[in-house]
Design an enzyme around this catalytic site. Structure first.
Site, PDB file in Angstrom:
ATOM      1  N   ASP A 240       0.876  -1.174   0.000  1.00  0.00           N
ATOM      2  CA  ASP A 240       0.000   0.000   0.000  1.00  0.00           C
ATOM      3  C   ASP A 240       0.920   1.233   0.000  1.00  0.00           C
ATOM      4  OD1 ASP A 240      -2.094   1.772   0.055  1.00  0.00           O
ATOM      5  OD2 ASP A 240      -3.202   0.737   1.634  1.00  0.00           O
TER       6      ASP A 240
HETATM    7  C1  BGC Z   1      -5.016   3.338  -0.013  1.00  0.00           C
HETATM    8  C2  BGC Z   1      -5.124   2.377  -1.184  1.00  0.00           C
HETATM    9  C3  BGC Z   1      -4.932   3.129  -2.464  1.00  0.00           C
HETATM   10  C4  BGC Z   1      -3.593   3.819  -2.429  1.00  0.00           C
HETATM   11  C5  BGC Z   1      -3.286   4.596  -3.690  1.00  0.00           C
HETATM   12  C6  BGC Z   1      -3.767   4.180  -0.070  1.00  0.00           C
HETATM   13  O1  BGC Z   1      -3.821   5.228   0.849  1.00  0.00           O
HETATM   14  O2  BGC Z   1      -5.073   2.620   1.198  1.00  0.00           O
HETATM   15  O3  BGC Z   1      -6.379   1.733  -1.158  1.00  0.00           O
HETATM   16  O4  BGC Z   1      -5.044   2.241  -3.545  1.00  0.00           O
HETATM   17  O5  BGC Z   1      -3.560   4.732  -1.353  1.00  0.00           O
HETATM   18  O6  BGC Z   1      -4.045   5.728  -3.745  1.00  0.00           O
END
Ligand code: BGC
Length: 885
Positions: free
Chosen positions: A296
């Site tokens: 993530d």
């Molecule tokens: C989120 C993800 C997301 C990623 C990219 C993170 O803060 O938890 O779900 O895909 O950011 O934006």
């Protein structure tokens, strides 16, 4: 994205640069990031056992051709090219939310990774589909798949290689959890079916899907590791993770998903992005995952340990403090390979997994490059907004990818509408009724439908929660737009405060709109930091008071709720004037006509609740409450085990306000002529798994340092992440390789394993999906209105087994077509070996607790309305029974 996003939105890059350098210079002395992952306060019985090495990808027949092609390409890559593929170019360093490195010499482009699970985030001319929770509420497999197909087509049309969805974790263990609405419901099977059909639909369009967030990211607060504190640890036992939270991931992998996103939090004390038990052990060995694992955003907390533990791609590529041009990988990965701390074998597998996923979706043939920018709505702008000095160019080409997908979106929003109450057939309404409409939720946000970045506010009609799981609306068909175009006698009060002195005329009907919002932790809305902290489970904006006042004035009140999850209804649900309640969930752009068609009876409601609505929060176990600040690492321990949502209510004989699966119709249905058929006979454990197929082999010799030297005369973008090293650095790393004394983690080994008995194919041992029984049932529309029925099939384990099991567990479901009055349809549900097994922690396998034991397969319209039961021992079915729970 999170901290960095807020950071950036508050300070301009120039301002923060100086600030970041100060933090980093302090932190590099004071903070030893390797020790961020210490198991601080984790209760003794929760362990994340080491599991090494990372199983090589490529041993599953379905992927062997893609791996063959990938191996040919990877064999020709230099060290720097390989390291470049495994990492993003840095936060805000490209058009997409994630931009991987490329190998242009070999025809491998930069990959564009983009949110969200409900539509293209921060873009234009795209559809804002209903959220996952709405899709779950349809209980309609064909709509789940159709949305996946449409999403895939739109992502491909914008040149996105990797779709950052579906969200299948959080599962919804915590009713207050901020991101439950991105997924399909608080049950592993509903979540799994929604997720797998989305993966299938998206990937059939050639887009790599990403199931996320792996795993147990069940609340937003304290999710992230930072220089100040580790993210919380979700502490769980082996049986519970298998039977609940892993289930949707296993189904997504069985559907062939190309990537998995590792979550922010820790599990049993070890950060998900470097938890070898989760990544190497469960995901890549037991579940046979063949694609690549990405972190993530900024969830990676180390270089070598995360590589060894099975992380394949770092996103967005930055180190702990973004935007400094620092990374745990890129040039550091090149160095770590040269000095012998990351085995070449591991790097090769990381790269091969990524390239194989690219081939597996056919992206080597005619795949468009990105034609939009997640950073701006302008046509031109900086190509690398995260760089201090960036070249500019065209970034948005405004390609329209909607292609009639609004119809899919509208059908989902309509068929998700869940009628909880309808006294005396108050609904449907006549278009001639005198309608008094209350609540700001009935109309669009007057500041503009996209005025809040990432939908980070609750103003006007609530079509989605907030955070990265959102999209900009191309338009928002609001309830008021649609109602006023259908009904002739409408008065709207665009307020959440009941106007004083208002009196009712005879025949007036009040429609009251209320909502409840939640989202991702990097935005706080009305005091709620993602999770519903201050709002609790009540409606927002004093919705309860608005309703009570309306109910005191009007004798007929209809409640329409847009919500991220369960809300408490007790203050008004039993008031005599409250005649009908519709949950319209989160309908995306199609909030209006979908609702109006139900309100005025063009169609009957056919949605069913994807979670339980309690009378009050104390009916749920205390352990599913939010975890707040703790010194050290916050601990979130899953002491309730298997007993979440209806599993808990049934185990404790608590009758909730509305049960999981509840949903009324304008018509009635009978379920009859049930037939149970035995298909595959069960054995205590599944037949032996197939052996692993062969995987690519490469030289494991450390490559020459020259493969990582900066090319001559390269025009470097400051703070962009590159995989090259200065010649002197690369040579120095190579010089220590033979004497390298890197201390590998406890339990480390470099010998590939045959894999556990529970594995054998994507998702696990393929025999787990042998169908043991089917149950078919005739559904007849016995009322006076056309409508669609949902058939829900729950398994009750045989009495007297030595495993404690929930009273009933959803295992399959189906939905009829629209049945006219008197019409029938036969639906068939399937129950697999896995459906009838428990995870045995000693045998480390799925076990049928009592072969030949008498299971009951309950069939009905809701988890508390199961009037038909089939017994596996006698192969007989009976109707007119009383639900077991
Ligand atoms: C989120 C993800 C997301 C990623 C990219 C993170 O803060 O938890 O779900 O895909 O950011 O934006």
């Amino acid at each position: 994205m999170s901290t960095a996003y807020i950071f950036l939105s508050i300070f301009k890059p120039v301002t923060i640069l100086f600030f970041c350098y100060i933090i980093s210079s302090v932190s590099s002395v004071a903070i030893d990031t390797q020790h961020l992952d210490k198991r601080l306060n984790v209760p003794a019985s929760y362990v994340a056992a080491p599991y090494y090495p990372t199983p090589h990808g490529g041993w599953v027949a379905d992927w062997s051709e893609s791996y063959r092609k990938a191996a040919l390409l990877v064999a020709n890559m230099t060290l720097a090219e390989k390291a470049n593929i495994t990492c993003g170019s840095g936060y805000d360093m490209g058009r997409c939310v994630g931009n991987s490195g490329s190998a242009p010499r070999l025809g491998l482009p930069q990959l564009c990774l983009q949110d969200s699970a409900l539509g293209i985030r921060n873009s234009d001319h795209n559809t804002a589909f209903p959220a996952g929770i709405t899709v779950g509420a349809t209980w309609d497999k064909s709509l789940m798949y159709a949305r996946g197909v449409a999403l895939g087509a739109e992502f491909r049309g914008k040149g996105i290689n990797v779709f950052l969805g579906p969200t299948v974790g959080p599962l919804g263990r915590k009713p207050r959890g901020g991101r439950n609405w991105e997924g399909f419901g608080a049950d592993p099977v509903l979540q799994a079916v929604g997720g797998a059909l989305t993966v299938q639909g998206v990937q059939e369009q050639g887009v790599i899907a990403t199931i996320k967030h792996y795993i147990l990211n069940e609340q937003e607060m304290y999710r992230m590791y930072s220089i100040a504190q580790p993210g919380y640890s979700s502490n769980i036992d082996d049986r519970t993770i298998h039977e609940l939270y892993l289930w949707p991931f296993a189904e997504g992998i069985k559907a062939g998903v190309g990537s998995v996103m590792a979550a922010y939090n820790a599990v049993n004390g070890s950060a998900c992005s470097q938890n070898s038990y989760l990544l190497n052990g469960i995901l890549k060995d037991e579940l046979g995952f063949q694609g690549f694992v990405m972190s993530d955003w900024l969830a990676q907390i180390s270089g070598v340990p995360s590589a060894l533990a099975g992380l394949d791609m770092s996103m967005p590529g930055d180190g702990l403090v973004p935007l400094l041009g620092d990374s745990y990988w890129m040039y550091e990965l090149s160095r770590a390979v040269l000095n012998g701390s990351v085995p070449v074998d591991r790097l090769n597998d990381m790269v091969t997994r990524i390239v194989a996923a690219w081939y597996q979706m056919g992206q080597d043939k005619d795949y468009p490059p990105p034609n939009f920018s997640t950073n701006t709505q302008d046509a031109t702008g900086p190509l690398y907004p995260g760089a201090l000095f960036s070249p500019s160019g065209v970034v948005n080409e405004f390609v329209d990818v909607q292609d009639g997908h609004a119809a899919v979106a509208r059908n989902i929003s309509r068929d998700a509408i869940t009628m909880l109450k309808n006294v005396n057939n108050t609904l449907p309404l006549s278009t001639n009724s005198s309608l008094k409409i209350f609540g700001t939720d009935a109309q669009k946000n007057s500041n503009g439908i996209n005025s809040c970045s990432d939908q980070g506010c609750d103003k006007g009609t609530l079509g989605m929660g907030w955070g990265s799981g959102t999209a900009r609306y191309p338009y928002l068909d609001s309830p008021m737009d649609a109602i006023s175009s259908k009904a002739s006698n409408v008065k709207y009060y665009n307020t959440d405060t009941f106007p004083s002195g208002l009196t009712a005329s005879s025949g007036d009907i009040a429609l009251v709109f209320i909502n409840a919002d939640s989202g991702e932790n990097y935005i706080t809305v009305e005091g709620n930091p993602g999770d519903r902290t201050t709002a609790g489970l009540n409606a927002w904006h004093n919705g309860d008071t608005l309703l009570k006042n309306a109910a005191a004035t009007y004798s007929t009140v209809i409640v329409i709720v847009h919500t991220v999850g369960p809300i408490l209804l007790e203050e008004w649900i039993d008031l005599p004037s409250v005649k009908a309640v519709l949950f319209a969930h989160l309908p995306g752009q199609e909030a209006g006509q979908s609702l109006a068609s139900v309100l005025f009876g063009d169609v009957s409601p056919s949605g069913h609740l994807p979670y339980t609505i309690p009378h009050n929060e104390s009916e749920s176990p205390a352990s599913v409450g939010l975890v707040y600040f703790e010194l050290g690492q916050p601990q979130d321990t899953y002491t309730e085990g298997l007993y979440i949502d209806y599993r808990y209510f049934n185990a404790h004989s608590i009758k909730p306000r509305y049960a999981f699966g509840h949903g009324l119709s304008y018509t009635t249905f009978s379920f009859s002529d049930a037939i149970i058929t035995a298909v595959t006979s069960l054995t205590s454990i599944p037949p032996a798994r197939p052996a692993k197929g062969s995987t690519p082999t490469y030289s494991t010799a450390i490559p020459p340092a020259s493969e990582a030297y900066w090319p001559a005369n390269f025009n470097r973008i400051w703070r962009y992440l590159y995989s090259w090293l200065e010649k002197s650095d690369a040579d120095a790393a190579a010089a220590v390789a033979s004497t390298s004394s890197y201390v590998y983690p406890a339990g480390y080994s470099n010998t590939q394993k045959p894999g556990p008995p529970a594995g054998g194919a994507q998702g696990g041992n393929p025999a787990l999906w042998d169908v043991a029984y089917t149950v078919s049932v005739t559904v007849t529309n016995t009322g006076n209105f056309s409508g669609r029925a949902v058939v829900q099939g729950y398994v009750q384990f045989p009495a007297g087994i030595s495993y404690d099991t929930p009273v009933i567990q959803l295992r399959d479901f189906a939905k009829t077509e629209t049945l006219a009055k008197g019409e029938s349809e036969v639906l068939t549900l399937s129950f697999t070996r896995k459906d009838l097994s428990v995870w045995d922690t000693v045998q480390q396998n799925w076990v049928v607790p009592n072969v030949g034991g008498d299971y009951t397969i309950w069939v009905g319209e809701a988890s508390d309305t199961l009037t038909l039961g089939c017994k596996t021992a006698s192969l007989g079915c009976q109707s007119g029974l009383v639900s077991p729970a």
